[in-house]
Scaffold this motif. Structure first.
Motif, PDB file in Angstrom:
ATOM      1  N   LYS A  99      41.132  35.194  39.250  1.00 45.30           N
ATOM      2  CA  LYS A  99      40.299  34.746  40.377  1.00 45.30           C
ATOM      3  C   LYS A  99      40.085  33.244  40.349  1.00 45.30           C
ATOM      4  N   ASP A 100      39.939  32.666  39.162  1.00 44.04           N
ATOM      5  CA  ASP A 100      39.728  31.222  39.048  1.00 44.04           C
ATOM      6  C   ASP A 100      40.962  30.436  39.478  1.00 44.04           C
ATOM      7  N   ASP A 110      41.423  31.291  46.785  1.00 44.69           N
ATOM      8  CA  ASP A 110      41.529  31.555  48.225  1.00 44.69           C
ATOM      9  C   ASP A 110      42.383  32.779  48.496  1.00 44.69           C
ATOM     10  N   GLY A 111      41.782  33.780  49.089  1.00 41.95           N
ATOM     11  CA  GLY A 111      42.517  34.945  49.563  1.00 41.95           C
ATOM     12  C   GLY A 111      43.342  35.671  48.523  1.00 41.95           C
ATOM     13  N   ILE A 112      42.736  35.983  47.399  1.00 44.68           N
ATOM     14  CA  ILE A 112      43.489  36.688  46.375  1.00 44.68           C
ATOM     15  C   ILE A 112      43.697  38.140  46.779  1.00 44.68           C
ATOM     16  N   GLN A 113      44.808  38.695  46.351  1.00 46.21           N
ATOM     17  CA  GLN A 113      45.096  40.095  46.589  1.00 46.21           C
ATOM     18  C   GLN A 113      44.335  40.933  45.572  1.00 46.21           C
ATOM     19  N   ARG A 114      43.729  41.994  46.020  1.00 41.23           N
ATOM     20  CA  ARG A 114      42.956  42.864  45.119  1.00 41.23           C
ATOM     21  C   ARG A 114      43.919  43.730  44.307  1.00 41.23           C
ATOM     22  N   ALA A 125      32.656  46.609  38.304  1.00 42.85           N
ATOM     23  CA  ALA A 125      31.301  47.022  37.956  1.00 42.85           C
ATOM     24  C   ALA A 125      30.593  45.996  37.059  1.00 42.85           C
ATOM     25  N   GLY A 126      31.307  45.351  36.183  1.00 44.06           N
ATOM     26  CA  GLY A 126      30.688  44.390  35.268  1.00 44.06           C
ATOM     27  C   GLY A 126      30.699  42.967  35.753  1.00 44.06           C
ATOM     28  N   LEU A 127      31.388  42.702  36.859  1.00 42.73           N
ATOM     29  CA  LEU A 127      31.489  41.328  37.338  1.00 42.73           C
ATOM     30  C   LEU A 127      30.282  40.898  38.171  1.00 42.73           C
ATOM     31  N   TYR A 128      29.637  41.861  38.804  1.00 44.57           N
ATOM     32  CA  TYR A 128      28.552  41.497  39.725  1.00 44.57           C
ATOM     33  C   TYR A 128      27.218  41.928  39.230  1.00 44.57           C
ATOM     34  N   ALA A 138      39.984  42.968  29.818  1.00 44.79           N
ATOM     35  CA  ALA A 138      40.512  43.173  31.163  1.00 44.79           C
ATOM     36  C   ALA A 138      39.712  42.365  32.194  1.00 44.79           C
ATOM     37  N   ARG A 139      38.396  42.328  32.030  1.00 44.43           N
ATOM     38  CA  ARG A 139      37.560  41.543  32.949  1.00 44.43           C
ATOM     39  C   ARG A 139      37.836  40.050  32.817  1.00 44.43           C
TER      40      ARG A 139
END
Length: 84
Positions: free
Chosen positions: A35-36, A40-44, A81-84, A27-28
């Motif tokens: 994101k890649d 620019d300005g992706i929707q969450r 949580a795992g991305l940062y 999933a990550r």
């Protein structure tokens, strides 16, 4: 005859607290690819619907996603949580 009480869940999506680590990783990776491609300005998204067997998934942006029997929902909080 007994009736189980009906729970009123106002949360957008109920999901298990502990997920299979391989599902979480898939999933990550899916979210990171999104994101890649859209820097620019992706929707969450609210999260990712991911198949437990094939690990194919899709980002979810709607409040009440319809999941297939083999899919589970990974909320954005667990992705983040795992991305940062």
């Amino acid at each position: 005859m007994y009736a189980a009480p009906q729970l009123q869940d106002d949360s957008p999506i109920a999901s298990p607290q502990l997920l299979d680590p391989t599902l979480l990783k898939a999933a990550r990776l899916l979210y990171r690819a999104y994101k890649d491609v859209h820097p620019d300005g992706i929707q969450r998204p609210l999260g990712v619907a991911i198949d437990r067997f094939t690990h194919r998934g899709q980002l979810i942006f709607t409040q009440k996603p319809a999941l297939l029997l083999t899919e589970c929902f990974v909320p954005f909080d667990q992705l983040e949580a795992g991305l940062y």
